[in-house]
Design an enzyme around this catalytic site. Structure first.
Site, PDB file in Angstrom:
ATOM      1  N   HIS A 186       4.306  -4.295  10.674  1.00 33.07           N
ATOM      2  CA  HIS A 186       4.712  -3.677  11.879  1.00 33.07           C
ATOM      3  C   HIS A 186       5.066  -4.427  13.248  1.00 33.07           C
ATOM      4  CE1 HIS A 186       4.205   0.612  10.603  1.00 33.07           C
ATOM      5  NE2 HIS A 186       3.309   0.058   9.822  1.00 33.07           N
ATOM      6  N   ASP A 234       5.469   5.139   5.181  1.00 33.65           N
ATOM      7  CA  ASP A 234       6.529   4.114   5.917  1.00 33.65           C
ATOM      8  C   ASP A 234       6.537   2.800   5.322  1.00 33.65           C
ATOM      9  OD1 ASP A 234       3.866   3.574   6.510  1.00 33.65           O
ATOM     10  OD2 ASP A 234       4.516   2.815   8.609  1.00 33.65           O
ATOM     11  N   HIS A 235       6.086   2.612   3.930  1.00 34.64           N
ATOM     12  CA  HIS A 235       5.911   1.322   3.163  1.00 34.64           C
ATOM     13  C   HIS A 235       6.590   1.497   1.856  1.00 34.64           C
ATOM     14  CE1 HIS A 235       3.747  -1.437   5.815  1.00 34.64           C
ATOM     15  NE2 HIS A 235       3.284  -0.188   6.460  1.00 34.64           N
ATOM     16  N   HIS A 274       0.624  -1.138   0.069  1.00 35.37           N
ATOM     17  CA  HIS A 274       0.008  -0.047  -0.066  1.00 35.37           C
ATOM     18  C   HIS A 274       0.783   1.352  -0.031  1.00 35.37           C
ATOM     19  CE1 HIS A 274       0.805  -0.520   4.099  1.00 35.37           C
ATOM     20  NE2 HIS A 274       0.433   0.537   4.585  1.00 35.37           N
ATOM     21  N   HIS A 305       1.307   4.051   1.753  1.00 39.73           N
ATOM     22  CA  HIS A 305       1.818   4.768   2.958  1.00 39.73           C
ATOM     23  C   HIS A 305       3.058   5.003   3.026  1.00 39.73           C
ATOM     24  CE1 HIS A 305      -2.095   4.241   5.527  1.00 39.73           C
ATOM     25  NE2 HIS A 305      -2.251   5.118   4.813  1.00 39.73           N
TER      26      HIS A 305
END
Length: 257
Positions: free
Chosen positions: A171, A60-61, A56, A58
């Site tokens: 996470h 942080d990805h 996805h 976001h």
């Protein structure tokens, strides 16, 4: 020959996962929170990155995508529905599309809820599930871009995979998830044991992934919104499972245990 797998801690609590096919030397990373730790792991192993699999959009990805692509020329694969927000996306995929990694063949499962276009990757022969921020160990992602019932439907899809599949998520939230799970399922002995194991692992600096889906089915409250006992504990006896899931997610959003 099975895939070689390395779990790479990134940022404060993210994970990237390296998959390496020994037969062809093809190597993928699932999600790219930041480039440095991923490059370090590749150098340590002597692997060359060929694919970047994105669940996805976001930051942080995906924040490591451009640097990794520039360094290795890897092919970036990600959800068609989020193509406009994923950098350098080469291959846009939708539900049931195949994803080749050397001799291994995975497929895409669309799992919207956390984001509207979120996908998961499953490698059936290797019994691997990469769920991003849809399903966590003993938890699930926040329903940020969809209503909670959409996320509940996605979790039901993942729940149909066999018990011996290994779950890799995005996470390290396991201890907090487990403590919330105990707040709504306090008499679950298997859950208490898993929380204790997770706390011990984290004290030793070890990751709590992967986890077996069979264990998730027994202990993850978000996979049990259609369990009458769970509904009753929440004061929602007889309610639609989507409403039970919505209540669980709302309680987790404010949980501070």
């Amino acid at each position: 020959m099975p895939l070689d797998i390395r779990v790479i801690p990134c940022l404060s609590d993210n994970y990237a996962v390296l998959l390496h096919d020994p037969l062809t030397e093809a190597t993928a990373v699932v999600d790219a929170p930041e480039p440095g730790p991923i490059m370090d792991a590749l150098e340590l192993e002597g692997w060359d990155l060929t694919h970047i699999l994105i669940t996805h959009h976001h930051a942080d990805h995906v924040d490591g995508v451009l640097a990794l692509k520039a360094q290795y020329g890897a092919t970036v694969v990600g959800p068609k529905a989020e193509a406009a927000t994923i950098p350098a996306l080469d291959v846009e995929v939708v539900d049931a599309d195949p994803v080749g990694l050397g001799s291994a063949i995975g497929r895409v499962i669309e799992t919207p809820g956390h984001t509207a276009g979120h996908i998961s990757f499953v490698f059936p022969e290797e019994k691997l599930l990469f769920a991003g921020d849809t399903l966590f160990v003993m938890g699930c992602g926040r329903a940020l871009e969809c209503d909670p019932p959409v996320l509940w439907h996605s979790l039901q899809r993942l729940r149909t995979l066999p018990d011996d599949f290994s779950l890799y998520c995005g996470h390290e939230y396991t201890v907090a998830n487990g403590r919330f799970a105990l707040s709504v399922d306090p008499d679950n002995g298997a859950l208490r044991a898993r929380v204790a194991d997770a706390e011990a692992a984290r004290r030793e600096g070890k990751p709590t992934i992967p986890a077996l889906l069979g264990d998730e089915r027994l202990t993850n409250p978000f996979l049990r919104a259609d369990d009458p006992d769970m509904a009753e504990r929440l004061g929602l006896a007889g309610a639609d499972p989507a409403a039970v899931f919505t209540e669980l997610r709302a309680r987790k959003n404010v949980f501070r245990g």
